[in-house]
Design a protein around this motif. Structure first.
Motif, short mmCIF file in Angstrom:
data_model
loop_
_atom_site.label_atom_id
_atom_site.label_comp_id
_atom_site.label_asym_id
_atom_site.label_seq_id
_atom_site.Cartn_x
_atom_site.Cartn_y
_atom_site.Cartn_z
N LEU A 146 0.77 -4.28 -3.07
CA LEU A 146 0.54 -2.84 -3.16
C LEU A 146 -0.84 -2.55 -3.73
N SER A 201 8.70 -4.25 -1.78
CA SER A 201 8.69 -2.78 -1.86
C SER A 201 8.57 -2.22 -0.46
N ASP A 250 -1.30 3.62 -1.71
CA ASP A 250 -0.13 3.32 -0.89
C ASP A 250 0.93 4.39 -1.08
N THR A 293 -2.16 -0.04 -10.24
CA THR A 293 -1.48 -1.31 -10.00
C THR A 293 -1.94 -2.34 -11.04
N ILE A 303 4.87 4.86 -1.03
CA ILE A 303 6.07 4.02 -1.09
C ILE A 303 7.32 4.89 -1.06
N VAL A 331 6.98 0.48 1.92
CA VAL A 331 5.73 1.23 1.90
C VAL A 331 5.48 1.82 3.29
#
Length: 903
Positions: A146, A130, A150, A223, A152, A132
């Protein structure tokens, strides 16, 4: 006052935050900002929250589950049979029985792992990496690293790596795996909508979904197991599979058989001892009685018969992962089906167009090119503009690739005779304004006929206000309502010619003063075979409910198109808000229901409500959102081609061809397998009487009548001559009218073992067989001059005649088995209706048992083991009449029953 920075405050973040609170407050709670987190803070949070992945719980149930399977009632009976086999000195037979027990336990353990595998499959929906923003710099990290807070970056083609709230820009998200909606939804950095469900919030995106259009920045608020995906994983883990109807009934019958066998053995052991039977002989009698009561071949025969059903279904396009599910399919009362990809193709098609001058007309059929030409220039201009305003390309194989909606527009334009050259389209394009979820429009500027021309497409409510000069849109809005009522997704297409000397730089200056060319109605068409499959479901007494995340109008239109709800259909527009009382009322009513805007919990509630009403539920689905309900339903049916790994792992049956009609074939196969299970149980039970009565005669006579049958001969019958015909009955063709019967109702005399079956097995087939077998036994003894009390022990003058008599009993039971097998082939119809040779496997099984019996009777090595002797030809001739007498008696009983029913 400045919000606290990550470095200035060390207290742990809350486990969960409310993503719908004002953005400034959310950032404060997450202690993040426009520059993202620092590297050090991200590492600290990773240590607190752990990796961003779906983890399954370690249950450590292997030994407990194995122990539970090894003390299953039928397993206990087999343990007893195996122990008796060792007592009888046949250790090879005993080890074979133990192997059967372990094999069945292994099957069960594999079944118990399905929920855990479903959770493991969820991990495949998370992207590997990903982008970020950390320390103010954009970088690429592993998605598992993550953490909440964060920042993103999302772009077209990305998978969403966690649950996020958009803080900048807008994107289109494919939420079908969570909501079941076929069309992408808009997500933008806007305010929250009061009272909206979490999945409908316009500024939230969720882990595992896909970004199909646009660009945005978003802050992570959940998450791992705290995401929507993780919540579904938890639902799958908490939802436990219950035993199938066949498993529960067989377990009850097994306890009944065990109780009868032990009780009868204990009582008659006392009677035998009281009547002067020596203790050794009394124990022999008790062991023989127990062996005669225990159907040693029942569990492996059921397992193998179900396995044959599984193989047959696999050839028809349905992979069944649990053997007992085959029988459960035949018990099904209700099918709860998803819409997108299950009833429909999950592929948009242009269905109708509307122009201001020509009105609405169909865009389907073989002659639409001529139809479009007859409609005049308006349809031609509409088709050209809608294909111009696309970014579709062609793959290496020549197939159209891109957004499904745009693919449908390009294909529809070609169908109307206005095929577009995609390369030429790109060459003449001067500007492109991609679809903006906030504006709900897309536009391009192309050089057409020497003039810069704008082509715009978008939601009617976004395009119609942009028309030039306050044009009257009443007719267009009425057409929009009518097309939406038919379940179509409606887009408006408009155009504008620009001045040749300049091109506006701002989008709002391009998408204004437009001329409406018309409306297009897109349709996700039903699969062509679904309507016939639904009709067959209705003929079989099954109801079909639609449980979908799509909107009510679209789902209802599709349902009516395939015949669901005919003649009446209830539509629940917002299934998430339905009360338990209302849900029960809807499902208890005789009609069919469309549950629209359904969440994963809604599907679970529907499955639970139906189960509480005594319904056997089959639930179809293909998305991650379906996994808990697929696991909870009696039969979870996943799509093999379009379905997700999660759905396939959570289900008990996978359709390899994604064909709804295969479900009906599976129901028919399930009903046939269930009937056949009853047939071979009848066949096995019918022989218990002629096996038990010889021991009763022996015990009640106090040994004056020698034992007509030995323990080894019973084992030879139960595990030798009986097995192949019983298995062959599991392959019996379906009786006429199988799919016009109503579904079986639990507790309404439709169990695998019923009173009528026991009467037929014991009082009819078993009694006739017993009279014939004991008649043959006494015929041989009396012909040799035997009288009650005469010694038949080894070395006596009557011993050889006694061996011949027990052999006649053994062979007589086998010959009665032949007649019982032919009688058991049908429960209602006559053998003539079914056909004598329609089950060649049964004929082969009968041939085997006759050869096997002949070997045991006439081969000297086996005579010494099983205590048999050659039979005289007059006895053989007598035994050859037994199959006809047994079958004929049952045929007469069925004929009288049919006449009474007709009368």
């Amino acid at each position: 006052m400045q919000p606290a920075t990550p470095e200035s405050e060390e207290s742990a973040l809350p486990v969960e935050v409310d993503p719908r609170e004002p953005l400034a407050r959310l950032r404060q709670d997450l202690r993040t900002g426009p520059q993202g987190l620092s590297r050090r803070e991200a590492e600290r949070r990773a240590a607190v929250y752990g990796p961003n992945e779906v983890r399954r719980e370690q249950r450590g149930r292997l030994r407990r589950e194995l122990g539970r399977q090894l003390v299953h009632p039928l397993a206990l009976l087999l343990w007893g049979a195996g122990g008796l086999a060792f007592v009888a000195g046949t250790s090879v037979l005993g080890m074979a029985i133990v192997a059967v027990i372990l094999l069945n336990a292994g099957f069960a353990l594999l079944q118990e792992r399905q929920a855990e595998r479903a959770v493991e499959a969820l991990a495949t929906f998370l992207p590997a990496h990903s982008r970020v923003v950390r320390d103010g710099q954009e970088q690429t990290v592993e998605a598992t690293q993550l953490v909440p807070g964060d920042l993103i970056v999302l772009e077209e083609g990305d998978k969403v790596p966690a649950d996020v709230r958009l803080v900048e820009g807008a994107v289109e998200i494919d939420l079908s795996m969570l909501t079941g909606e076929s069309a992408p939804v808009e997500r933008a950095a806007t305010r929250t909508v009061a009272g909206a469900p979490t999945l409908r919030e316009p500024n939230l995106a969720f882990s595992g979904t896909a970004c199909v259009e646009g660009q945005a920045k978003a802050v992570v608020f959940a998450t791992g197991r705290h995401t929507e995906l993780g919540r579904i994983a938890a639902l799958s883990q908490r939802t436990r599979r219950e035993g199938s109807p066949l498993e529960r009934q067989v377990k009850r019958v097994a306890w009944l058989i065990a109780a009868v066998a032990v009780g009868m053995g204990a009582v008659l052991l006392v009677i035998g001892a009281a009547s002067g039977l020596p203790l050794k002989d009394a124990l022999t009698f008790a062991i023989g009685l127990l062996v005669a009561n225990v159907p040693e071949g029942l569990l492996p025969t059921i397992t193998l018969a179900l396995a044959m059903g599984v193989r047959l279904l696999a050839r028809q396009g349905a992979v069944v992962k649990r053997l007992s599910a085959v029988e459960t399919l035949g018990s099904t009362h209700v099918i709860c089906t998803d819409k997108t990809g299950t009833l429909t193709r999950n592929r948009m098609r242009l269905r109708s167009v509307w122009t201001p001058t020509g009105g609405e007309h169909s865009a389907e059929g073989q002659n639409q090119r001529e139809e479009g030409q007859r409609q005049g220039k308006d349809v031609v201009r509409l088709a050209q503009a809608m294909s111009e305003c696309t970014t579709v390309s062609r793959s290496e194989s020549g197939e159209l690739a891109g957004d499904p909606t745009e693919v449908a527009l390009v294909e529809g334009a070609a169908h109307l005779g206005q095929a577009v050259d995609l390369d030429a389209r790109d060459l003449r394009r001067r500007a492109l304004f991609r679809f903006d979820p906030r504006l709900r429009t897309m536009s391009v500027v192309s050089e057409l006929q020497g003039e810069p021309t704008v082509s715009v497409k978008g939601a009617p409510e976004a395009v119609l206000p942009r028309l030039a000069g306050g044009a009257d849109t009443t007719a267009a809005r009425e057409a929009v309502d009518a097309m939406a009522h038919d379940g179509l997704r409606v887009l408006a297409v408009a155009t504008r010619t620009l001045e040749a000397d300049g091109l506006p730089s701002r989008r709002e200056d391009v998408e204004c003063d437009l001329e409406l060319l018309g409306l297009v109605g897109l349709h996700d068409p039903p699969r062509p075979e679904v309507a016939d499959a639904v009709r067959r479901c209705h003929d079989a007494g099954l109801r079909v409910h639609v449980v979908t995340g799509d909107n009510g109008s679209t789902a209802a239109a599709v349902a009516r198109e395939v015949g669901i709800g005919d003649p009446g259909l209830s539509v629940l527009a917002d299934a998430e808000s339905v009360s338990e009382q209302r849900l029960d009322e809807l499902l208890a009513a005789p009609g069919e229901v469309v549950f629209a805007r359904a969440s994963p919990e809604t599907k679970l509630r529907v499955a639970d409500a139906l189960r509480d009403q005594g319904q056997i539920v089959a639930m179809t689905g293909d998305g991650v959102n379906d996994a808990p309900a697929l696991h909870r339903a009696h039969i979870g049916v996943a799509m093999g081609l379009s379905g997700t790994d999660v759905a396939r792992e959570a289900s008990t049956m996978v359709l390899t061809d994604d064909n709804f009609a295969t479900i009906v074939k599976a129901v028919e196969s399930g009903r046939r397998v269930y009937d056949n299970v009853r047939k071979f149980i009848l066949y096995i039970f019918a022989h218990a009487v002629p096996e038990i009565v010889p021991f009763l005669v022996y015990a009640l006579s106090g040994g004056a009548i020698p034992l007509p049958l030995t323990v080894l001969q019973i084992l030879a019958i139960d595990l030798g001559t009986e097995t192949l015909p019983a298995l062959a009955l599991g392959r019996e063709p379906a009786e006429p009218g199988l799919m016009t019967r109503p579904p079986r109702r639990p507790g309404h005399g439709s169990g695998v073992i019923t009173k009528d079956m026991l009467i037929r097995a014991w009082a009819s087939l078993g009694l006739v067989s017993t009279v014939l077998v004991m008649g043959a036994y006494f015929y041989v003894l009396w012909r040799a001059g035997w009288t009650p009390g005469t010694s038949t022990s080894a070395g006596s003058a009557m011993h050889q005649d006694y061996l011949t008599a027990t052999t006649a009993t053994f062979a007589g039971i086998v010959m009665c088995q032949v007649g019982t097998a032919m009688a058991a082939r049908t429960d209602r119809a006559s053998l003539r209706e079914v056909g004598l040779t329609t089950n060649p496997l049964l004929l082969a099984g009968i041939g085997f048992e006759l050869v096997f019996t002949a070997v045991l009777v006439w081969a000297p090595p086996f005579q010494s083991v099983f205590g048999t002797a050659p039979l005289p030809w007059d006895v053989v001739a007598l035994l050859l009449t037994f199959p006809v007498l047994v079958w004929g008696t049952d045929e007469l009983r069925r004929s009288l029953r049919r006449r009474r029913k007709a009368a």
